[in-house]
Each structure stands twice: as C-alpha cells, then as structure tokens.
Design a protein around this motif. Structure first.
Motif, PDB file in Angstrom:
ATOM      1  N   ARG A  38     -10.832   9.416 -75.332  1.00  0.00           N
ATOM      2  CA  ARG A  38     -10.560  10.149 -74.323  1.00  0.00           C
ATOM      3  C   ARG A  38      -9.118   9.922 -73.787  1.00  0.00           C
ATOM      4  N   GLY A  39      -8.409   9.193 -74.425  1.00  0.00           N
ATOM      5  CA  GLY A  39      -6.844   9.067 -73.895  1.00  0.00           C
ATOM      6  C   GLY A  39      -6.601   7.603 -74.216  1.00  0.00           C
TER       7      GLY A  39
ATOM      8  N   GLY B 270      -4.689  12.428 -73.432  1.00  0.00           N
ATOM      9  CA  GLY B 270      -5.962  12.705 -73.228  1.00  0.00           C
ATOM     10  C   GLY B 270      -6.445  12.824 -71.483  1.00  0.00           C
TER      11      GLY B 270
END
Length: 192
Positions: free
Chosen positions: A130-131, A162
């Motif tokens: 997610r990053g 992200g």
C-alpha cells in the motif's frame, strides 16, 4: 441625523452577524483513500505503537574492520517486520529493510545509524504493498550500572508512494533483549 444613521448602521451590522446560522455538516463516510487524503490535508498527528521482529540478516559481514583506535566499524543489512498494536495504524505495519553502519567502542557499547525502507503490508494476504516509507535513523547501545544492555534507535520517515505518500512519521525503537522467542524492538511514534 448623524446619530440615527450611526444607530441604523450598528443595528444593520448586528442583524447581519447574528442572523447568520452556523451549519454543522454531516460527517461523510470516507473510504480508506479518502480518509488518507483527509489525514494528509489536515495534518492530524496520530500516535502508534507496536513490535518489530527480526526475520533475517541479508549481509552480516558487509564490512567488518578493526580500526587503529581499538574501535570496530561494521556494516550490514537486516530485515524486520513491524506490526502496529492497533490495526487502524496499518500505515506503519510492514517489512523494514535496515542498512546499518555500526561503530563499536572498546567497552562494547556502540553507535549505529543508517537508512531504512518500510514496505506497507497489503490489506489481505498476497495483496500488493500500500506504499512505502523511506527512513533515516540513528541509535546507540549502552549499559545500565547493573550491566544490562539498553538499545534505542530514533527514526524519521517520509511516505514516498501509495497511500502513505506525503506523510511524515517519527519512530523510537527500544530493544527488548529478553522477549520470547528472541529479541524484538518495541516501537512508539507519531505520523501526520
């Protein structure tokens, strides 16, 4: 006449100010992306805590050099997994790769510093990241008067991709040498 004009002006201004109604908008139901964007825009500071467990040492002997002043310089790469205590703080849960520089003193104490990257875990098993965060950090190992080791590291990170992109965080990692099944770092921090 001037007095009545002034009185009418004051009454008019009072009517304008006191007749305005303050409206309380409803709080929207935000998706995760909207909540992240809202958090970034508002710069809300969020505290977190958790545990960081070692998974592997990638390069144990990257550099091990005895120096003329009886100190030892050591470099290595290690991988850990950070897990926030509260699932709501998923932004600081994931795999961290630490690039470690270590200066060991004659008495066994040391300073260490370097860079790290935290890849944020996906929502479900197998989901993509997610990053990621890029961090710089520094720390030290000392001993209590009783001889017990104390290992503490402070880190500052910036969200680079992200859902964490644009966020800033600070961590303090404190080693628990006596955890079962092995040493872990307990961490606390704040992001915004």
């Amino acid at each position: 006449m001037k007095r009545s004009n002034l009185l009418l002006l004051i009454i008019g201004v009072a009517i304008i100010f006191f007749s305005c109604e303050k409206m309380d908008p409803l709080v929207p139901d935000l998706s995760s992306d909207q909540a992240t964007t809202s958090l970034k825009a508002a710069k809300v500071k969020t505290s977190f805590s958790g545990v960081c467990s070692s998974t592997e040492i990638l390069d144990e002997q990257g550099l091990y050099k005895e120096l003329p002043n009886d100190k030892i310089m050591n470099r290595f790469i290690t991988v850990w997994h950070d897990v926030a205590d509260d699932p709501a703080h998923w932004m600081v849960t994931g795999q961290t790769t630490w690039y470690v520089n270590q200066m060991i003193e004659e008495d066994g104490s040391f300073r260490y510093w370097g860079k790290a990257e935290l890849i944020v875990d996906g929502v479900n098993e197998g989901d993509p990241s997610r990053g990621h965060w890029e961090m710089t950090w520094r720390g030290y190992l000392t001993f209590t008067p009783e001889g017990a080791p104390q290992l503490i590291a402070d880190a500052v990170g910036q969200g680079k991709s992200g859902e964490v992109k644009g966020l800033v965080a600070k961590w303090t990692y404190t080693m628990d040498f006596f955890a079962d099944p092995g040493p872990v770092y307990n961490f606390i921090g704040v992001y915004h």
